[in-house]
Design a protein around this motif. Structure first.
Motif, PDB file in Angstrom:
ATOM      1  N   ILE A 342      66.417  27.520  16.894  1.00 45.03           N
ATOM      2  CA  ILE A 342      66.975  27.180  18.204  1.00 45.03           C
ATOM      3  C   ILE A 342      65.900  26.431  18.973  1.00 45.03           C
ATOM      4  O   ILE A 342      64.894  27.008  19.386  1.00 45.03           O
ATOM      5  CB  ILE A 342      67.417  28.456  18.953  1.00 45.03           C
ATOM      6  N   GLY A 343      66.107  25.144  19.154  1.00 49.32           N
ATOM      7  CA  GLY A 343      65.110  24.270  19.759  1.00 49.32           C
ATOM      8  C   GLY A 343      64.872  23.061  18.874  1.00 49.32           C
ATOM      9  O   GLY A 343      64.827  23.178  17.640  1.00 49.32           O
ATOM     10  N   TYR A 344      64.737  21.899  19.482  1.00 49.54           N
ATOM     11  CA  TYR A 344      64.523  20.658  18.732  1.00 49.54           C
ATOM     12  C   TYR A 344      63.547  19.784  19.506  1.00 49.54           C
ATOM     13  O   TYR A 344      63.459  19.862  20.743  1.00 49.54           O
ATOM     14  CB  TYR A 344      65.854  19.935  18.507  1.00 49.54           C
ATOM     15  N   SER A 345      62.836  18.937  18.783  1.00 51.78           N
ATOM     16  CA  SER A 345      61.741  18.163  19.382  1.00 51.78           C
ATOM     17  C   SER A 345      62.171  17.316  20.563  1.00 51.78           C
ATOM     18  O   SER A 345      61.432  17.213  21.558  1.00 51.78           O
ATOM     19  CB  SER A 345      61.091  17.282  18.311  1.00 51.78           C
ATOM     20  N   THR A 346      63.333  16.692  20.513  1.00 54.45           N
ATOM     21  CA  THR A 346      63.728  15.793  21.599  1.00 54.45           C
ATOM     22  C   THR A 346      64.395  16.508  22.770  1.00 54.45           C
ATOM     23  O   THR A 346      64.571  15.896  23.835  1.00 54.45           O
ATOM     24  CB  THR A 346      64.694  14.702  21.082  1.00 54.45           C
ATOM     25  N   ASN A 461      71.075  18.362  16.720  1.00 58.58           N
ATOM     26  CA  ASN A 461      69.855  18.056  17.468  1.00 58.58           C
ATOM     27  C   ASN A 461      70.139  17.865  18.949  1.00 58.58           C
ATOM     28  O   ASN A 461      69.358  18.304  19.802  1.00 58.58           O
ATOM     29  CB  ASN A 461      69.182  16.803  16.899  1.00 58.58           C
ATOM     30  N   LYS A 462      71.253  17.220  19.285  1.00 55.51           N
ATOM     31  CA  LYS A 462      71.628  17.086  20.689  1.00 55.51           C
ATOM     32  C   LYS A 462      71.861  18.457  21.327  1.00 55.51           C
ATOM     33  O   LYS A 462      71.553  18.677  22.503  1.00 55.51           O
ATOM     34  CB  LYS A 462      72.896  16.234  20.819  1.00 55.51           C
ATOM     35  N   ALA A 463      72.408  19.383  20.537  1.00 55.68           N
ATOM     36  CA  ALA A 463      72.672  20.732  21.045  1.00 55.68           C
ATOM     37  C   ALA A 463      71.406  21.566  21.142  1.00 55.68           C
ATOM     38  O   ALA A 463      71.386  22.602  21.821  1.00 55.68           O
ATOM     39  CB  ALA A 463      73.684  21.435  20.140  1.00 55.68           C
ATOM     40  N   GLY A 464      70.333  21.129  20.473  1.00 53.00           N
ATOM     41  CA  GLY A 464      69.078  21.874  20.491  1.00 53.00           C
ATOM     42  C   GLY A 464      68.903  22.777  19.292  1.00 53.00           C
ATOM     43  O   GLY A 464      68.350  23.877  19.399  1.00 53.00           O
TER      44      GLY A 464
END
Length: 509
Positions: A342-346, A461-464
């Motif tokens: 849960i969490g993404y670089s962007t 990725n947009k959702a995180g």
């Protein structure tokens, strides 16, 4: 040195406490039918042998998959920073189990299911054998069957797949699915439910039909909704097969089910009816496609099947409420799949799981739409713009030129994302043999349909949500426990200890 009166009293008190702890440890280690523990030197807690045992296994499910389901339910049901409730949230005991097998810290389902079912470490790919691949341990299901219990095995994937197979078969290779199906027929277990058989006539379709052999061994095969609903405790040995099947003879992903379709929870409900008897039962229930969605990095499908498994757990909880002194429920995973996080670089510290609601189908179903497009379109004339309406309809992703771009700016693909999409489309339009096999393609697509996996990546990725792998990882898995003997599942231990704790609680050799 002169000892004060207070110091002597303190030493005596410490000795008494130490003695109590030692006594408690000794009693926990016993393997009698009635497990006892002494607490606070005065209160004795007794665990009766459970009459009804449920073991739920989320294949590929660890802490993140469960919490992702909580986050998704929270934001879609309430909005804001809220966690949705899962059935497992109510469990009073949570432990943690390591998952490595005898060959890897990133094990497979065959070896980890064998660890849970039989208490031994073995090679990846091996079902129901010790690490020597020669000797066979006796599984918890075999032990309990001898002890008079009825046995049920349920899975959302094909019933000859690795995890369910570890609870009724012994096979040196999980790929020998025909042999596994024959062992199902010979098991004399009482209830099988969920997916169908992947190799009913062998790898080369040249063997006797396993379905006929199963029937010849006294099983009733029910594969329509009407036949399954009619099953009860007087039906004898049963194999209930979902009328709706998807990839590799599995049940549909939850996100792909239609109203009225049988769900995993329905097979648990029916299992309780079929297994009902005076001597008790053991039921293993696998949410197998959590793993498959993890391999494909499809978060929406993954979360949907975690929730489907949790709904099946609720069925067991409801049953336990009527038999509180006789039931034990366990919920765990065999390993983690995909390195989901849960969490993404962007996205930094932000998440937006509500975006996942835009995904209307799993990658499996979208693959079919791609196949239809390829079949009707000359590769030279194909262009990604042709599929943008389909992508919008099924994933919600749009370009800056879309008429709804100003209304839904969060769903607009960046130039970077669109370039990834276009590159994946070009790979998808190639014949499989002509696709790139370099390292970049492996990282980007992992052997899946390039366009489908790229769409799930962009949306995830947009959702995180991020992924590190298309394979299994080596992180521990939670073990939830409720009911008779639940306290024994507290703490940190190895996955083989799940078997040993069950043996202890049930007073088996």
């Amino acid at each position: 040195m002169k000892l004060t009166k207070k110091f002597v009293i303190a030493l005596v008190g410490m000795a008494i406490i130490g003695s109590s702890i030692a006594g408690f440890t000794t009693m926990q280690a016993s393997s009698t039918p009635l497990v006892s523990a002494v607490a606070a030197n005065t209160q004795q807690v007794k665990y009766n042998k459970p009459k009804y045992i449920f073991t739920f296994i989320g294949d590929g499910m660890s802490y993140v998959q469960l919490n992702a389901a909580q986050v998704y339910k929270g934001v879609t049901e309430q909005g804001g920073i809220n966690l949705g409730k899962l059935a497992v949230s109510s469990f009073p005991v949570v432990g943690s189990a390591t998952t490595q097998d005898s060959t890897s810290f990133c094990p497979d389902s065959a070896s980890t299911a064998t660890a849970i079912s039989s208490g031994v470490k073995t090679h990846s790919g091996v079902i129901g054998y010790n690490a020597d691949k020669q000797t066979k341990p006796e599984s918890i299901t075999e032990k309990l069957k001898k002890d008079g219990y009825k046995i049920g095995v349920v899975s959302s994937v094909s019933i000859d797949h690795a995890t369910p197979a570890a609870f009724y078969a012994h096979e040196v290779s999980r790929s020998n699915m025909y042999n596994i199906a024959l062992q199902l027929a010979e098991s004399d277990f009482d209830y099988f439910g969920g997916g169908s058989l992947a190799q009913p006539t062998g790898k080369d379709n040249d063997q006797a039909d396993a379905f006929k052999i199963i029937e010849e061994n006294g099983y009733t095969i029910a594969d329509t909704a009407e036949e399954i609903k009619a099953l009860n405790k007087d039906s004898g040995k049963v194999y209930a097969i979902s009328p709706e099947l998807q990839d590799s003879q599995s049940m549909n992903y939850a996100v792909d089910t239609e109203k009225g379709d049988l769900q995993l929870k329905d097979f648990v409900k029916k299992g309780i009816e079929v297994l009902d008897n005076e001597d008790g039962f053991f039921m293993m229930v696998e949410g197998g496609k959590i793993d498959w969605a993890g391999h494909a990095n499809d978060a929406r499908a993954n979360i949907g099947d975690v929730i489907a498994l949790d709904e099946a757990v609720q069925v067991a909880i409801d049953f336990a409420s009527k038999h509180p002194e006789e039931t034990l429920i366990l919920v765990t995973g065999d390993h983690e799949t995909g390195g989901m996080t849960i969490g993404y670089s962007t996205t930094g510290y932000n998440t937006a799981f509500n975006m996942l609601e835009n995904q209307e189908m799993s990658y499996v179903e979208f693959d079919k739409l791609i196949a239809d497009y390829k079949a009707s379109t000359n590769a030279k004339d194909a262009k990604v713009e042709d599929l943008l309406p389909t992508i919008k309809e099924n994933f919600g992703l749009i370009t800056s030129k879309d008429k709804d771009a100003s209304k839904n700016p969060e769903m607009v693909m960046t130039d970077y994302e669109y370039n990834k999409l276009e590159k994946a489309f070009n790979e998808t339009m190639k014949a499989t043999a002509d696709r790139s096999k370099d390292e970049e393609a492996g990282v980007l697509y992992g052997g899946y349909e390039p366009l489908s996996v790229t769409l799930t990546h962009i949306l995830n990725n947009k959702a995180g949500i991020g992924w590190t792998s298309y394979s299994h990882t080596g992180v521990p898995v939670p073990v939830y426990a409720m009911g008779q003997g639940q306290e024994l599942f507290n703490g940190a231990y190895d996955n083989t200890d799940i078997f040993h704790k069950l043996v202890e609680i049930c007073g088996l050799k």
